[in-house]
Write an enzyme that holds these catalytic residues in place. Sequence first.
Site, mmCIF file in Angstrom:
data_model
loop_
_atom_site.group_PDB
_atom_site.id
_atom_site.type_symbol
_atom_site.label_atom_id
_atom_site.label_comp_id
_atom_site.label_asym_id
_atom_site.label_seq_id
_atom_site.Cartn_x
_atom_site.Cartn_y
_atom_site.Cartn_z
ATOM 1 N N HIS A 201 0.817 -1.215 0.000
ATOM 2 C CA HIS A 201 0.000 0.000 0.000
ATOM 3 C C HIS A 201 0.850 1.264 0.000
ATOM 4 C CE1 HIS A 201 -3.346 -2.768 0.798
ATOM 5 N NE2 HIS A 201 -3.946 -1.917 -0.001
ATOM 6 N N GLU A 443 -10.970 -11.342 -4.348
ATOM 7 C CA GLU A 443 -9.534 -11.225 -4.071
ATOM 8 C C GLU A 443 -9.013 -12.395 -3.248
ATOM 9 O OE1 GLU A 443 -8.739 -7.409 -2.310
ATOM 10 O OE2 GLU A 443 -10.463 -7.471 -1.008
ATOM 11 N N ASP A 467 -4.436 -8.752 -3.896
ATOM 12 C CA ASP A 467 -4.584 -9.812 -2.905
ATOM 13 C C ASP A 467 -4.802 -11.171 -3.565
ATOM 14 O OD1 ASP A 467 -4.260 -8.698 -0.329
ATOM 15 O OD2 ASP A 467 -6.108 -7.576 -0.627
ATOM 16 N N CYS A 514 -9.720 -3.902 -10.130
ATOM 17 C CA CYS A 514 -9.233 -2.668 -9.500
ATOM 18 C C CYS A 514 -7.877 -2.853 -8.848
ATOM 19 C CB CYS A 514 -10.245 -2.147 -8.485
ATOM 20 S SG CYS A 514 -10.499 -3.271 -7.108
#
Length: 591
Positions: A201, A443, A467, A514
């Site tokens: 992230h 995910e 993920d 996404c």
Amino acid sequence: MPEQAKPGEKILRGIPVSPGVCKGKIVRLAQPEQRTLCTQTLTEEELPQQVQRLEQALVQTRQQILEVQRKVNEGLGSADASIFDAHLLVLEDPTLIDEVTRCITQQKISAEQAFSQVAQKYSATLSAMNDEYLRERASDMRDVTERILNNLLGHEDEIDLRKLPEPCIIISYDLTPSKTATLDKKKVLGFATDVGSKTSHTAIMARSLRIPAVVGLKDASQRFVNGQFALLDGYNGLIILNPTDQTLFEYGQLVRKQVTFQEKLSDLRDQPAITLDGARITLSANIEQPADTEAVLASGAEGVGLFRTEYLFINRETLPSEEEQYQACRQVAAALKPHPVIVRTLDLGGDKFLSHLQVPVEMNPFLGWRAIRYCLQEKELFRAQLRAILRASAEGNIKMMYPMISGLPELEQANALVEIYKSELRDEGVTFDERMDIGAMIEIPSAALAADGLAKRVQFFSVGTNDLIQYALAVDRMNEKIAHLYEPTHPAILRLIKMTVEAAQRQGIWVGVCGEMAGDPIMIPLLVGLGVHELSATPGMVPQIKFLIRRMKLSVAKELADFALQCESGSQIFDRTEAYVRTVAPSLFEA
Ligand code: PEP
Ligand code: MG
């Protein structure tokens, strides 16, 4: 870009995670637990700087000790404060200082290495003494050594990233996503970390903030000295220390080329993402905070495919209220109307922690109490968020999705809660979009494998490849040591996406992607060929993805996907799709 360092330069190679080039002075952040000193032989010219650093660290340490002594004197009295006299004596010991200086110049090592070596010898000798008084001096020695090393290594972590005095490049062992979110773009020209990978992230945040960044530099943070001049190349994942004039000139040309290309891309802003053979793809953007909407509009994206609401929760002492969350969602929805905004419910956990939430430390945070699992147990927190999103749906085209759905029960529970809060709002006379679409993120491999059941209960799927890849391949998305195993074109990943698309088709719902795969041009033909309808990428990548889509053909993308679905090798799949993208959009590879 430079394969080899020019004389006087040093090139360090890591993983490029956020494009761009910057140059400036280095500021190194503390990482106290990382105390492995770099064993590196220095050049003759670097030695005077090391002696100077040692002198500065001694002065700084003296000031700190005097300050501590003053406070102790005020709080506890002069007897306790006098113990620091011994510490001050260590700092002024000419034999010790001479020996460290000799070590630097004779062994050609850094100030911290030399100091640590000499101090260890001193304290070992003192500890072995029979005399108790002298043995105690060993502990004084260790204490002072610790302080001096901290000062030499810049380990005090008192650097406030929001108040940096001048523009610089930040170097650190790691930067948490929350720290990254607070970076002042005017002052932080770029950053580099020892650990991390493309889908951590921190990297995602860097792209979102458009700060050039390189991660996975292994032990690089220990090789830098505050104030050194460096160039950071976020396209190729390089840091060049002491770049020559020639290197600076070459990079100047590269940056100019990029600016020209970006200008060309901006002409496409209001054009649709449509392939040469007429397939229309929805191209959306990922955002982390309401302020990002400006970048979304500038990028030409058709709305938001992922609003990571976690960032409304971090870098603060208390939880955001329902009203605050409502205002944040409303603001984004109103700014982008009539385009959709997909708000993802809180995905706390993994590498995103909230200091004020008292979440227990877990052995495997990515497999633990995270995302929807957390929200389904923390019902009050979830209630506030669901009500906020529902209320905001009256003000624009809001859709909502749940992260980390692993199977039917979680989805059903979450949907049931939404129904409860809808009826609460009805009773209160509060308006919301009764038909607000709800989606599930795919995910976790189990969700892809059981997608048929999920598809009956939602209006869309959004594949979170970051993920999905980490769970399907058992590769921690944060770990730079195994980054080579993190393979988006692994046949297993493409088959999982295919299964998701087929399950969605059977139920007549649409599928988006996404995860960061949707922001990587090389992956686009595969995703489009597999039947994905929407791609959502960081705003900075949207123009390039649109440029590519408008130059490719759905028919070729389908052939590539068919090839990929029967191919055994991820690298062959990668090579083929890369070759296609290079043919139709060579300018994307010019950095
Ligand atoms: C993903 O996992 O691909 C995703 C989009 O969610 P996040 O990166 O926030 O975990
Ligand atoms: Mg995810």
